[in-house]
Write an enzyme that holds these catalytic residues in place. Structure first.
Site, short mmCIF file in Angstrom:
data_model
loop_
_atom_site.label_atom_id
_atom_site.label_comp_id
_atom_site.label_asym_id
_atom_site.label_seq_id
_atom_site.Cartn_x
_atom_site.Cartn_y
_atom_site.Cartn_z
N HIS A 25 60.00 -7.45 43.64
CA HIS A 25 59.33 -7.71 45.07
C HIS A 25 59.15 -8.97 45.07
O HIS A 25 59.18 -9.46 46.09
CB HIS A 25 58.12 -6.43 45.28
CG HIS A 25 58.69 -5.33 45.90
ND1 HIS A 25 57.70 -4.62 46.29
CD2 HIS A 25 59.86 -4.66 46.18
CE1 HIS A 25 58.44 -3.28 46.67
NE2 HIS A 25 59.62 -3.49 46.64
N LYS B 263 62.12 9.57 48.42
CA LYS B 263 61.46 8.85 49.42
C LYS B 263 62.29 7.33 49.46
O LYS B 263 62.59 6.90 50.28
CB LYS B 263 59.89 8.32 49.15
CG LYS B 263 59.45 7.37 50.10
CD LYS B 263 59.35 5.86 49.74
CE LYS B 263 58.58 5.15 50.74
NZ LYS B 263 58.70 3.87 50.88
N GLU C 50 60.03 -2.47 55.62
CA GLU C 50 59.72 -2.71 54.01
C GLU C 50 60.89 -3.82 53.66
O GLU C 50 62.04 -3.48 53.64
CB GLU C 50 60.04 -1.26 53.35
CG GLU C 50 59.42 -1.78 51.81
CD GLU C 50 59.36 -0.16 51.06
OE1 GLU C 50 59.22 1.04 51.85
OE2 GLU C 50 59.69 -0.21 49.80
N ASP D 170 67.41 10.81 64.97
CA ASP D 170 66.21 11.47 64.78
C ASP D 170 65.89 11.49 63.41
O ASP D 170 66.31 12.43 62.46
CB ASP D 170 66.26 12.81 65.46
CG ASP D 170 64.97 13.80 65.31
OD1 ASP D 170 64.19 13.43 64.70
OD2 ASP D 170 65.02 14.52 66.02
C1 MEV Z 1 59.54 2.44 47.32
O1 MEV Z 1 59.71 2.30 48.78
C2 MEV Z 1 60.76 3.33 46.83
C3 MEV Z 1 60.64 3.49 45.31
O2 MEV Z 1 59.69 4.12 45.13
C4 MEV Z 1 61.68 4.63 45.01
C5 MEV Z 1 61.82 5.12 43.82
O3 MEV Z 1 60.66 4.86 42.95
O4 MEV Z 1 62.67 5.50 43.19
C6 MEV Z 1 60.95 2.46 44.71
#
Ligand code: MEV
Length: 385
Positions: free
Chosen positions: A378, A264, A84, A280
């Protein structure tokens, strides 16, 4: 698609090149695709075949460095393996905003993992608990006989706890063996120990019960990394951005749909570091998400408040079973380079850094979301590339 395409008996018995030939034929790979498959990078096909099963090739991903990290007053270059594009830039950016106020502060962590033994068919839980507790020291001693090297290094089984749980199939007693695994992730050492003591419990007829599972728990509550940092108000974009970040944060605290995405984002950086160092990722992920819901409500792994200087203080609390020893870590040529780049002395130090990476990643994402939005950030990165 051919019927029964995937029904291949004895696939594991073939050599790597035989498997390549078979799969290439089955799915009609062209010459160029076959050439890519035959490029094993810095591994030989024999090495790859030893690492995993049913191997037909090697898989390459970018190996990058996140900059600006200062953790417990030491500077670190952070190796990251990720596909990413904005993760490395985000982590570097978060670390830059923390750096001006001294960087990240991570607390000491003990590498204590839990091994579970499940006892079922219990008629008298109190008697079972009493018998186990009476044999506690003996069982710890038996566990430690399994790994004399670990014990000689100052680790090994240290405690044994007994829990009683209610399940759909009746009361169960769960033994927790607490093991200091030092620089390892710990699964091998812990699983060996719980299998051994389960065997001894049965052999010595210590309890009237059946023994079922004997396995490590990935909810590493005794191996939690705690890290904090002050994020400079001006570098964050000013008071209004901070207020938006706090709104975004309480959104995650109140809503599991948002908390999952925030976490995430945190794991984006931690997984990238874990992959680069041969750790891991699945164990770390499982522990992180289980810990995030330990109160009964799934929430974010970070927390924020504004300090007296109107800077934003962030913190993270996350189980971190990062290892610097075992598995593929000391065998994979790239993980060896990653550890050299990091210049870490122990799993504890690596775990402290990993928590800082998670926090940096979270603040970078929140800042981008609360300011220009993640997509426009991005896009800038893509245009630069
Ligand atoms: C994207 O990989 C991660 C985000 O969605 C985390 C977030 O929303 O805090 C940008």
């Amino acid at each position: 698609m051919k019927k029964d395409l995937s029904k291949i008996s004895g696939f594991f018995k073939l050599s790597v090149s035989e498997r390549q030939a078979l799969i290439s034929k089955l799915v009609n790979l062209n010459k160029e695709e076959k050439q890519i498959l035959e490029n094993f990078g810095y591994f030989s096909s024999d090495q790859l075949d030893l690492i995993s099963e049913n191997v037909i090739g090697s898989f390459c991903l970018p190996f990058a460095i996140a900059t600006n990290f200062k953790v417990n007053v030491k500077d670190y270059l952070i190796p990251m393996v990720t596909e990413e594009s904005s993760i490395v830039a985000g982590a570097s950016n978060g670390a830059k905003i923390a750096r001006i106020c001294g960087g990240f502060h991570s607390e000491p962590i003990k590498s204590i993992m839990i091994g579970q033994i499940q006892l079922t068919n219990i008629t008298n839980p109190d008697v079972v608990k009493k018998n186990l507790l009476e044999n506690k020291e003996y069982l710890i001693k038996i566990a430690n006989l399994c790994d004399k090297t670990l014990v000689a290094m100052g680790g090994g089984a240290q405690d044994l706890e007994i829990r009683e749980i209610s399940t759909e199939r009746g009361q169960m007693i769960i033994i927790h063996l607490l093991v200091n695994v030092i620089d390892a992730m710990g699964a091998n050492a812990v699983n060996t120990m719980v299998e051994k003591i389960a065997h001894v419990i049965l052999e010595k007829k210590m309890v009237k019960a059946q023994i079922n599972l004997k396995i490590i728990s990935n909810l590493a509550v005794h191996r939690v990394a705690k890290c904090s940092a002050i994020f400079d108000r001006d570098l964050l974009g000013g008071t209004e951005v901070i207020e938006r970040i706090l709104d975004a944060h309480v959104f995650a605290k109140a809503d599991p749909f948002r908390a999952a995405t925030a976490n995430k984002g945190i794991m984006n950086g931690i997984d990238a570091l874990a992959l680069a160092t041969g750790n891991d990722t699945r164990a770390i992920e499982a522990g992180a998400h289980a810990y995030a819901s330990l109160t009964g409500n799934y929430g974010p792994l970070t927390d924020y408040y504004i300090d007296n200087d109107e800077n934003l203080v962030g913190s993270i609390e996350i189980p971190m079973p990062m290892a610097t020893f075992g598995g593929i870590i000391n065998k994979h040529p790239m993980t060896k380079i990653a550890l050299k780049i990091l210049d870490v002395r122990s799993a504890e130090e690596l775990s402290q850094i990993a928590a800082a990476v998670g926090l940096a990643q979270n603040i970078a994402a929140l800042r981008a979301l609360a300011d220009e939005g993640i997509q426009s950030g991005h896009m800038k990165l893509h245009i630069r590339k």
